[in-house]
Design a protein around this motif. Structure first.
Motif, mmCIF file in Angstrom:
data_model
loop_
_atom_site.group_PDB
_atom_site.id
_atom_site.type_symbol
_atom_site.label_atom_id
_atom_site.label_comp_id
_atom_site.label_asym_id
_atom_site.label_seq_id
_atom_site.Cartn_x
_atom_site.Cartn_y
_atom_site.Cartn_z
ATOM 1 N N ARG A 82 1.033 -8.962 12.304
ATOM 2 C CA ARG A 82 1.035 -8.991 10.843
ATOM 3 C C ARG A 82 2.301 -8.267 10.397
ATOM 4 O O ARG A 82 2.496 -7.097 10.707
ATOM 5 N N SER A 83 3.169 -8.987 9.705
ATOM 6 C CA SER A 83 4.428 -8.423 9.227
ATOM 7 C C SER A 83 4.392 -8.332 7.713
ATOM 8 O O SER A 83 3.958 -9.272 7.040
ATOM 9 N N VAL A 84 4.835 -7.197 7.192
ATOM 10 C CA VAL A 84 4.890 -6.970 5.744
ATOM 11 C C VAL A 84 6.356 -6.850 5.354
ATOM 12 O O VAL A 84 7.035 -5.902 5.755
ATOM 13 N N THR B 190 0.848 -1.178 0.000
ATOM 14 C CA THR B 190 0.000 0.000 0.000
ATOM 15 C C THR B 190 0.896 1.245 0.000
ATOM 16 O O THR B 190 2.112 1.156 0.200
ATOM 17 N N ALA B 191 0.286 2.401 -0.183
ATOM 18 C CA ALA B 191 1.064 3.643 -0.179
ATOM 19 C C ALA B 191 1.759 3.849 1.161
ATOM 20 O O ALA B 191 2.920 4.262 1.227
ATOM 21 N N GLU B 192 1.048 3.576 2.268
ATOM 22 C CA GLU B 192 1.641 3.738 3.608
ATOM 23 C C GLU B 192 2.795 2.766 3.813
ATOM 24 O O GLU B 192 3.863 3.148 4.309
ATOM 25 N N GLU B 193 2.591 1.505 3.437
ATOM 26 C CA GLU B 193 3.649 0.509 3.587
ATOM 27 C C GLU B 193 4.864 0.866 2.740
ATOM 28 O O GLU B 193 6.011 0.738 3.194
ATOM 29 N N ALA B 194 4.627 1.311 1.527
ATOM 30 C CA ALA B 194 5.726 1.665 0.631
ATOM 31 C C ALA B 194 6.552 2.811 1.209
ATOM 32 O O ALA B 194 7.787 2.805 1.154
ATOM 33 N N ALA B 195 5.871 3.807 1.796
ATOM 34 C CA ALA B 195 6.578 4.952 2.368
ATOM 35 C C ALA B 195 7.461 4.514 3.528
ATOM 36 O O ALA B 195 8.598 4.982 3.682
ATOM 37 N N LEU B 196 6.972 3.605 4.362
ATOM 38 C CA LEU B 196 7.742 3.144 5.521
ATOM 39 C C LEU B 196 8.906 2.243 5.115
ATOM 40 O O LEU B 196 9.959 2.240 5.772
ATOM 41 N N LEU B 197 8.739 1.492 4.036
ATOM 42 C CA LEU B 197 9.761 0.537 3.604
ATOM 43 C C LEU B 197 10.716 1.107 2.554
ATOM 44 O O LEU B 197 11.701 0.454 2.197
#
Length: 252
Positions: free
Chosen positions: A235-237, A202-209
């Motif tokens: 839950r780990s991404v 997701t956009a949020e996950e992409a920003a954090l990673l």
């Protein structure tokens, strides 16, 4: 140190022509990796050089050497003996228990650190309550972190914990390893259920990673229990290209 063999080390810098070239790695990582390579052929009980000798040989600060040695002690490769020195540790059996992120990365020879995105007490929704064996609305600890290995963002770990079983958890400094805390409280998970799912960031996950939205990621959902009592659900991404899962099966 009567009866002890001694490991000799050399600095990791190399020379090209007349120019000294340093590895791009952090200095303590250079020292750690060089020592780990020497330990591969070392016998248990062999002494390693003192911090002062390592400082002179590598041309780094004492704190840098101590950080490198601490990492190898944490991995179980070295052990300290007060008043005597640091020695090659006796080999241990491979870990067969349930491991958290920190233990998994250290087993792979990587250093870990984390950034806490969120840490607070919340009211459990229906799904979290069922997974933890609670009633909807009961207090749970919600702890979300970005986890890194050797400085690279590897995953986002979003964890819910049974607040009643971990009193005072949020009043202390947030630990580097959740499973280490559970160990100290005699609550280490004795079994767990993992579900693996392929997904897109997701956009949020992409920003954090630090990746692009829509890039492939690996989701791992875990329900961890101590004996028959649920302790945590998470839950780990994971960045798909930086993680692999190894699963063993046995016919019992």
């Amino acid at each position: 140190m009567d009866g002890c063999h001694f490991i000799h080390t050399r600095p990791v810098a190399r020379t090209v022509g007349e120019q000294r070239v340093e590895s791009p790695k952090l200095k303590y990582v250079q020292v750690r990796d060089h020592l780990r390579g020497l330990l591969a052929d070392a016998d248990p009980g062999m002494a390693v050089p003192s911090e002062r000798e390592l400082v002179q040989q590598f041309g780094v600060a004492r704190m840098t050497v101590r950080q490198a040695v601490d990492a190898l002690v944490a991995e179980g490769l070295l052990e300290r003996s007060p008043g005597r020195g640091t020695f090659v540790a006796e080999p241990t059996l491979p870990a067969t228990g349930i491991q958290g992120f920190t233990e998994d990365m250290r087993r792979r020879g990587l250093d870990t650190d984390s950034t806490t995105v969120l840490a607070r007490v919340e009211k459990a929704n229906g799904g979290i309550a069922r997974a933890l064996g609670l009633t909807a609305g009961d207090p749970v600890i919600h702890w979300k972190r970005v986890r890194r290995a050797d400085g690279a963002a590897i995953c986002i770990e979003d964890t819910y914990l049974n607040e009643v079983m971990l009193p005072g958890f949020l009043q202390a400094a947030m630990p580097a390893s959740l499973y280490a805390v559970l160990d100290r409280r005699a609550l280490r998970p004795t079994w767990a259920e993992d579900v693996f799912t392929a997904a897109l960031a997701t956009a949020e996950e992409a920003a954090l990673l630090g990746i692009e939205a829509g890039e492939p990621v690996l989701q791992i959902s875990r329900r961890a229990l101590h004996r028959n009592r649920p302790i945590a659900v998470s839950r780990s991404v994971y960045v798909a290209g930086l993680h692999s899962a190894h699963v063993q099966y046995a016919d019992l």
